[in-house]
Design an enzyme around this catalytic site. Structure first.
Site, PDB file in Angstrom:
ATOM      1  CE  LYS A  10      11.133   0.468   7.026  1.00 59.44           C
ATOM      2  NZ  LYS A  10      10.972  -0.780   6.312  1.00 59.44           N
ATOM      3  CB  CYS A  59       8.695   2.325   2.488  1.00 58.57           C
ATOM      4  SG  CYS A  59       7.350   1.850   3.581  1.00 58.57           S
ATOM      5  CG  LEU A  67      -0.438   0.018   2.625  1.00 64.17           C
ATOM      6  CD1 LEU A  67       0.103   1.372   3.044  1.00 64.17           C
ATOM      7  CD2 LEU A  67      -1.545  -0.402   3.570  1.00 64.17           C
TER       8      LEU A  67
HETATM    9  N1  LIG Z   1       4.019   2.836   5.864  1.00 65.58           N
HETATM   10  C1  LIG Z   1       3.950   2.298   4.664  1.00 65.58           C
HETATM   11  O1  LIG Z   1       3.564   2.940   3.687  1.00 65.58           O
HETATM   12  C2  LIG Z   1       4.330   0.852   4.465  1.00 65.58           C
HETATM   13  C3  LIG Z   1       3.989   0.222   3.255  1.00 65.58           C
HETATM   14  C4  LIG Z   1       4.338  -1.116   3.080  1.00 65.58           C
HETATM   15  C5  LIG Z   1       5.036  -1.790   4.057  1.00 65.58           C
HETATM   16  N2  LIG Z   1       5.386  -1.141   5.222  1.00 65.58           N
HETATM   17  C6  LIG Z   1       6.102  -1.895   6.250  1.00 65.58           C
HETATM   18  O2  LIG Z   1       5.158  -2.262   7.247  1.00 65.58           O
HETATM   19  C7  LIG Z   1       5.771  -2.246   8.544  1.00 65.58           C
HETATM   20  C8  LIG Z   1       5.017  -1.299   9.449  1.00 65.58           C
HETATM   21  O3  LIG Z   1       5.124   0.014   8.916  1.00 65.58           O
HETATM   22  P1  LIG Z   1       4.256   1.228   9.463  1.00 65.58           P
HETATM   23  O4  LIG Z   1       4.559   2.408   8.589  1.00 65.58           O
HETATM   24  O5  LIG Z   1       2.865   0.786   9.640  1.00 65.58           O
HETATM   25  O6  LIG Z   1       4.937   1.436  10.902  1.00 65.58           O
HETATM   26  P2  LIG Z   1       4.440   2.394  12.094  1.00 65.58           P
HETATM   27  O7  LIG Z   1       5.673   2.843  12.752  1.00 65.58           O
HETATM   28  O8  LIG Z   1       3.469   3.393  11.566  1.00 65.58           O
HETATM   29  O9  LIG Z   1       3.610   1.405  13.038  1.00 65.58           O
HETATM   30  C9  LIG Z   1       4.184   0.394  13.790  1.00 65.58           C
HETATM   31  C10 LIG Z   1       3.296   0.174  15.011  1.00 65.58           C
HETATM   32  O10 LIG Z   1       3.782  -0.956  15.749  1.00 65.58           O
HETATM   33  C11 LIG Z   1       3.613  -0.668  17.131  1.00 65.58           C
HETATM   34  N3  LIG Z   1       4.476  -1.531  17.937  1.00 65.58           N
HETATM   35  C12 LIG Z   1       5.796  -1.428  18.187  1.00 65.58           C
HETATM   36  N4  LIG Z   1       6.211  -2.420  18.976  1.00 65.58           N
HETATM   37  C13 LIG Z   1       5.126  -3.182  19.246  1.00 65.58           C
HETATM   38  C14 LIG Z   1       4.901  -4.347  19.998  1.00 65.58           C
HETATM   39  N5  LIG Z   1       5.909  -4.945  20.661  1.00 65.58           N
HETATM   40  N6  LIG Z   1       3.659  -4.858  20.049  1.00 65.58           N
HETATM   41  C15 LIG Z   1       2.626  -4.266  19.396  1.00 65.58           C
HETATM   42  N7  LIG Z   1       2.785  -3.155  18.651  1.00 65.58           N
HETATM   43  C16 LIG Z   1       4.008  -2.622  18.578  1.00 65.58           C
HETATM   44  C17 LIG Z   1       3.954   0.801  17.236  1.00 65.58           C
HETATM   45  O11 LIG Z   1       3.460   1.379  18.441  1.00 65.58           O
HETATM   46  C18 LIG Z   1       3.273   1.342  15.982  1.00 65.58           C
HETATM   47  O12 LIG Z   1       1.944   1.731  16.254  1.00 65.58           O
HETATM   48  C19 LIG Z   1       7.225  -1.876   8.290  1.00 65.58           C
HETATM   49  O13 LIG Z   1       7.977  -3.055   8.162  1.00 65.58           O
HETATM   50  C20 LIG Z   1       7.172  -1.129   6.976  1.00 65.58           C
HETATM   51  O14 LIG Z   1       8.399  -1.189   6.283  1.00 65.58           O
HETATM   52  C21 LIG Z   1       5.036   0.160   5.447  1.00 65.58           C
END
Ligand SMILES: NC(=O)c1ccc[n+]([C@@H]2O[C@H](COP(=O)([O-])OP(=O)(O)OC[C@H]3O[C@@H](n4cnc5c(N)ncnc54)[C@H](O)[C@@H]3O)[C@@H](O)[C@H]2O)c1
Length: 438
Positions: A263, A260, A150
């Site tokens: 990193k 994204c 996404l």
């Molecule tokens: N943001 C994007 O557009 C996107 C798109 C594709 C993939 N990703 C990948 O998806 C993953 C998440 O990205 P994001 O942008 O949603 O991250 P984010 O930082 O917005 O959210 C991560 C969440 O995990 C929570 N968290 C941390 N430790 C935790 C634990 N022990 N237990 C429960 N919750 C916990 C945090 O409080 C936070 O709310 C990453 O690997 C990222 O690379 C992100």
């Protein structure tokens, strides 16, 4: 189906909400108690168009809930999605400590057979390592990989109508369960692609590597155009109509940012090192991008050979791209740093990104309530993010307000002839500077 989502950030909240919207019962688990409490009261911690309404509706109808309690949240869930962050570690690799922490917590608290799905972006081989941890669970746990594609700013649409769903599985039965879960998302004949977990993990990095490469490619071409007197916009059109090339992601700009691409590209470099493979191209993509983030600052510096101490810059756009409040690795931050370091003042406006920048920079810059207010008392305007509301300003008003009558545009939003006719000097990316007639 009963589902649990671990990590309620951009990916977890959107994914959990969309699954609940298709009739699943979803518990979203996050360790951030304030975030969970806010969500329970209907406060959405991120800006994502359409999300608020979907969260409200599905919460009200009892399909979507929020908790900090992992054992309670995964209780009874058939599928548990891991959507926690995988930030960059100091050496450039992906920091997997949160992923493995939650995998261990799942192992310790499973209440029955489950499928655990890693949706976070993780290096090749992570799924195998997580499986080793889960082997000691009290109940059978099958593990899958399901990378997320996404885009912030269009996340709901991407989630509800994905171009494809990729899953990495070891057993056909796991694949079939996930296929059934995703069936309502793939009504328009989009493919559900099953492969090994290793290939699924790699697919995510390869896709982001390709997109980032396109951006760095067009930025390098833009910088060459500018020096050679060519116009990148014409060149882009001349290239993009070639059906082998196309237009997507070939927009020159102030560099890519976000949580994204930066990193993930560095994680590919790190993985390549680990596996003894080459990464010359990815290193260059990263280097070109880091330099591109400095291009706006360099244009400002060369426009003002006497320095910019005491000057005031209006800045339009702080988020790393439009329709998001995400400022992680945003080019605006690099620009602001360089302007402040040279003794200038910054007055910024961004429709959604200002609260996050305020948390980071506090009162080192001022925040304007509208694009026009940012121009009050400003010497020059710098456009950093291509929000729609910046696209059609009244250039007569801009010329009247900006003391030095100059615009630096990091997103090529305007027609140079129109801007210069209004009496403004117009610096953009990959195009010759346009000056007022006479
Ligand atoms: N943001 C994007 O557009 C996107 C798109 C594709 C993939 N990703 C990948 O998806 C993953 C998440 O990205 P994001 O942008 O949603 O991250 P984010 O930082 O917005 O959210 C991560 C969440 O995990 C929570 N968290 C941390 N430790 C935790 C634990 N022990 N237990 C429960 N919750 C916990 C945090 O409080 C936070 O709310 C990453 O690997 C990222 O690379 C992100």
């Amino acid at each position: 189906m009963r589902l649990a989502i671990l990590g309620t950030g951009y990916v977890g909240l959107v994914t959990g909400t969309c699954f609940s919207d298709f009739g699943n019962t979803v518990a979203c688990i996050d360790k951030d108690a304030a975030k969970v409490e806010g969500l329970r009261q209907g406060r959405i911690p991120i800006y994502e168009p359409g999300l608020q309404e979907l969260v409200e509706r599905n919460t009200r109808e009892g399909r979507l809930s929020f908790t900090t309690d992992l054992p309670a949240g995964i209780k009874g869930a058939e599928v548990v999605f891991i959507c926690v962050g995988t930030p960059q570690a100091a050496d450039g690799s992906a920091d997997l400590s949160i992923v493995f922490d939650v995998v261990r917590s799942i192992r310790d608290h499973v209440d029955g057979p489950k499928i655990v799905v890693i949706k976070s972006t993780v290096p090749v081989g992570t799924n195998d390592k997580a499986l080793e941890i889960l082997k000691d669970a009290r109940h059978p746990v099958r593990l899958a990989s399901n990378p997320e594609f996404l885009k912030e700013g269009a996340a709901i649409d991407d989630c509800l109508r994905p171009d494809r769903v990729v899953v990495g599985v070891r057993e056909a039965a796991t694949g079939e369960t996930l296929k059934a879960l995703y069936a309502p998302f793939l009504r328009t004949e989009k493919p559900f692609l099953m492969m090994s977990p290793l290939s699924a993990e790699m697919t995510k990095y390869a896709a982001n590597a390709m997109l980032a490469t396109k951006i760095s490619f067009i930025n390098e071409m833009a910088n060459l155009c500018e020096r050679a007197g060519a116009d990148i916009n014409d060149v882009r059109r001349g290239m993009g109509h070639d059906s082998r090339i196309g237009f997507q992601f070939l927009f020159p700009g102030a560099g890519y940012g976000g949580s994204c691409f930066p990193k993930d590209i560095r994680a590919v470099v790190s993985m390549a090192g680990e596996f003894g493979a080459g990464s010359d191209l990815m290193r260059s993509v990263d280097l070109v991008n880091e330099n591109q983030k400095k291009v706006l600052g360099a244009k400002v510096a060369s426009h003002y050979p006497g320095g910019i101490a005491g000057k005031t810059f209006a800045i339009w756009g702080l988020s790393f791209k439009p329709r998001t409040d995400d400022i992680r690795e945003a080019p605006s931050l690099v620009l602001i740093d360089s302007l402040l370091a040279a003794g200038a003042r910054c007055q910024a406006h961004d429709p959604e990104g200002m609260p996050n920048v305020r948390k980071l920079l506090g009162d080192r810059i001022t925040y304007a309530q509208s694009p026009l207010q940012a121009l009050d008392g400003a010497d020059a305007l710098v456009v950093v993010t291509e929000w729609s509301e910046f696209r059609t300003p009244d250039f007569g008003v801009l010329a009247a307000k900006l003391r030095d009558k100059v615009i630096f545009d990091g997103r090529n939003l305007f027609d140079p002839a129109v801007v210069s006719r209004a009496g403004l000097t117009y610096h953009s990316i990959g195009r010759v500077t346009a000056k007022p007639p006479g």
